[in-house]
Design a protein around this motif. Structure first.
Motif, short mmCIF file in Angstrom:
data_model
loop_
_atom_site.label_atom_id
_atom_site.label_comp_id
_atom_site.label_asym_id
_atom_site.label_seq_id
_atom_site.Cartn_x
_atom_site.Cartn_y
_atom_site.Cartn_z
N ALA A 142 0.82 -1.21 0.00
CA ALA A 142 0.00 0.00 0.00
C ALA A 142 0.86 1.26 0.00
CB ALA A 142 -0.94 0.01 1.20
N ASP A 143 1.94 1.28 0.79
CA ASP A 143 2.80 2.47 0.85
C ASP A 143 3.42 2.77 -0.51
OD1 ASP A 143 2.34 2.99 3.53
OD2 ASP A 143 3.94 1.63 4.19
N ARG A 144 3.87 1.75 -1.19
CA ARG A 144 4.47 1.94 -2.50
C ARG A 144 3.44 2.45 -3.51
NH1 ARG A 144 7.03 -2.73 -6.33
NH2 ARG A 144 8.09 -1.37 -7.83
N ALA A 145 2.25 1.87 -3.45
CA ALA A 145 1.19 2.30 -4.35
C ALA A 145 0.81 3.75 -4.10
CB ALA A 145 -0.03 1.40 -4.18
N MET A 146 0.77 4.18 -2.84
CA MET A 146 0.44 5.56 -2.51
C MET A 146 1.50 6.52 -3.04
SD MET A 146 -0.92 4.73 1.35
CE MET A 146 -1.09 6.42 1.91
N ASN A 147 2.77 6.14 -2.95
CA ASN A 147 3.84 6.97 -3.48
C ASN A 147 3.76 7.09 -4.99
OD1 ASN A 147 5.00 7.52 -0.96
ND2 ASN A 147 6.27 5.66 -1.02
N LEU A 148 3.39 6.00 -5.66
CA LEU A 148 3.26 6.04 -7.11
C LEU A 148 2.11 6.96 -7.53
CD1 LEU A 148 3.79 2.26 -8.04
CD2 LEU A 148 5.41 4.15 -8.33
N MET A 149 1.00 6.89 -6.82
CA MET A 149 -0.14 7.77 -7.12
C MET A 149 0.24 9.23 -6.93
SD MET A 149 -3.37 5.69 -5.46
CE MET A 149 -4.58 6.90 -6.01
N ARG A 150 0.96 9.53 -5.85
CA ARG A 150 1.38 10.91 -5.60
C ARG A 150 2.34 11.38 -6.70
NH1 ARG A 150 3.15 10.07 -1.02
NH2 ARG A 150 1.36 10.80 0.20
N ASP A 151 3.27 10.52 -7.09
CA ASP A 151 4.24 10.89 -8.12
C ASP A 151 3.55 11.19 -9.45
OD1 ASP A 151 6.95 11.22 -9.10
OD2 ASP A 151 6.67 9.32 -10.15
N GLU A 152 2.58 10.36 -9.85
CA GLU A 152 1.87 10.58 -11.11
C GLU A 152 1.05 11.87 -11.06
OE1 GLU A 152 1.93 8.99 -14.09
OE2 GLU A 152 3.65 7.95 -13.22
N ALA A 153 0.43 12.14 -9.90
CA ALA A 153 -0.37 13.37 -9.78
C ALA A 153 0.51 14.61 -9.90
CB ALA A 153 -1.12 13.36 -8.46
N LEU A 154 1.69 14.58 -9.26
CA LEU A 154 2.58 15.74 -9.30
C LEU A 154 3.14 15.97 -10.70
CD1 LEU A 154 4.50 15.24 -5.93
CD2 LEU A 154 2.80 17.00 -6.46
N ARG A 155 3.22 14.92 -11.50
CA ARG A 155 3.73 15.06 -12.86
C ARG A 155 2.71 15.71 -13.80
NH1 ARG A 155 6.76 9.38 -14.50
NH2 ARG A 155 8.46 9.48 -12.97
N HIS A 156 1.44 15.65 -13.44
CA HIS A 156 0.42 16.17 -14.35
C HIS A 156 0.48 17.70 -14.38
CE1 HIS A 156 -3.46 16.82 -16.31
NE2 HIS A 156 -3.43 15.54 -16.63
N PRO A 157 0.47 18.31 -15.55
CA PRO A 157 0.60 19.78 -15.64
C PRO A 157 -0.57 20.55 -15.03
CG PRO A 157 0.07 18.82 -17.79
CD PRO A 157 0.39 17.67 -16.89
N SER A 158 -1.72 19.91 -14.86
CA SER A 158 -2.88 20.63 -14.32
C SER A 158 -2.97 20.55 -12.80
CB SER A 158 -4.17 20.08 -14.93
OG SER A 158 -4.20 20.25 -16.32
N CYS A 159 -2.04 19.84 -12.16
CA CYS A 159 -2.08 19.70 -10.70
C CYS A 159 -1.71 21.04 -10.06
CB CYS A 159 -1.12 18.60 -10.27
SG CYS A 159 -1.03 18.38 -8.48
N GLU A 160 -2.59 21.55 -9.20
CA GLU A 160 -2.40 22.84 -8.54
C GLU A 160 -1.88 22.64 -7.11
OE1 GLU A 160 -3.23 26.16 -9.60
OE2 GLU A 160 -3.31 25.29 -11.60
N ASP A 161 -1.05 23.58 -6.68
CA ASP A 161 -0.55 23.57 -5.30
C ASP A 161 -1.50 24.43 -4.45
OD1 ASP A 161 0.80 23.52 -2.94
OD2 ASP A 161 2.74 24.14 -3.75
N ASN A 162 -2.33 23.78 -3.65
CA ASN A 162 -3.32 24.50 -2.84
C ASN A 162 -2.89 24.62 -1.38
OD1 ASN A 162 -5.99 25.75 -2.91
ND2 ASN A 162 -6.62 24.11 -1.52
#
Length: 295
Positions: A187-207
């Motif tokens: 689960a920890d590895r999967a969570m890190n992968l999801m976070r990494d993919e989200a941060l790579r997306h150009p539309s991800c905003e820093d809120n």
């Protein structure tokens, strides 16, 4: 009591009443015109659509003036009683038939005054309709859905429904990216992968707030929110600048995260059932269910 003495008094009184009615009607039209223009600019709609309301108010003023004249002049009083009695019956019939239309008009006025939504806002009406508000009239609201169809909803319905307005104060939206992984996956590895993919997306905003940034709070939070019969349920909280961008981003991340899980050996959960077969069974039990025993 006799209010007027002779025919010239009748004429003078009638002229005065009609002049007052005209002045009051024009003043009300001016005031309502100013109100309608202001509301139309805010709602971005054509103000001519509300002209009938100003005309209706002026017509009511003239009706009241006519009633006053007929009631004050004795020779006309009897005729007026008969005329207005018949008009009262007709008005009652018309009023009963137009209750729904009048309700929509009043609801439209409330929408203009309290502004729960405006033209261009993205809204969800109840659990059925979602789209962008294209037009607001005193009778109905027009919503353009994502299939480019127009949904015409009476204003009385809009006032009674729960409305989710995605652009009432700000357009920024938090999208939930949810995936279920098998119990054998990390689960920890999967969570890190999801976070990494989200941060790579150009539309991800820093809120994050300044305080959250100072303590190095993650820009994209990913949590293990629960368990189902066959999965560990993960959720990533990813911000986008507006609902349209957020929807497109969510679709992209669903695809990219699935591909990343496949390449990294993280198994997406799917329903599973474990079936146990008993080796020792009774032939009599099979016969009881209509199956002959082997010879």
């Amino acid at each position: 009591m006799k209010l007027i003495g002779n025919s010239w008094d009748y004429v003078l009184f009638s002229v005065i009443v009609m002049v007052v009615a005209i002045v009051v009607g024009r003043v009300l039209r001016f005031v309502m015109g100013r109100f309608v223009k202001g509301a139309s600019r805010k709602l971005k709609v054509d103000p001519t659509k509300y002209n009938f309301l100003k005309n209706a108010v002026e017509f009511i003023i003239y009706i009241i003036a006519t009633i006053v004249i007929f009631n004050a002049i004795p020779p006309l009083r009897d005729y007026g009683t008969a005329i207005f009695a018949g008009a009262g019956v007709l008005a009652a019939i018309v009023g009963f038939a137009s209750q729904s239309a009048f309700s929509n008009i009043v609801s439209g006025i409330f929408i203009v005054i309290f502004k729960p939504f405006s033209v261009g806002d993205r809204v969800r009406v109840g659990q059925q309709y979602q789209g962008d508000v294209e037009d607001i009239t005193l009778r109905h609201t027009i919503i353009k859905d994502f299939e480019n169809r127009r949904i015409v909803i009476p204003n009385s319905v809009m006032n009674n429904e729960t409305i989710i307005n995605s652009t009432l104060t700000e357009e920024k939206v938090c999208m939930f990216i949810e995936l279920g992984i098998s119990f054998s996956s990390d689960a920890d590895r999967a969570m890190n992968l999801m976070r990494d993919e989200a941060l790579r997306h150009p539309s991800c905003e820093d809120n994050r707030t300044a305080e959250e940034k100072s303590i190095d709070h993650p820009q994209v939070e990913v949590r293990l929110i629960g368990f189902t019969e066959s999965a560990q349920q993960l959720r990533a909280y990813v911000w986008a600048k507006d609902p349209s961008t957020g929807f497109n981003m969510k679709c992209d991340l669903n695809k990219s995260i699935k591909q990343r899980f496949d390449s990294e050996g993280i198994e997406i959960a799917y329903p599973q059932r474990v079936v146990y077969l008993r080796e020792n069974f009774s032939p009599q039990l099979l016969n009881a269910h209509g199956t002959s025993s082997p010879s």
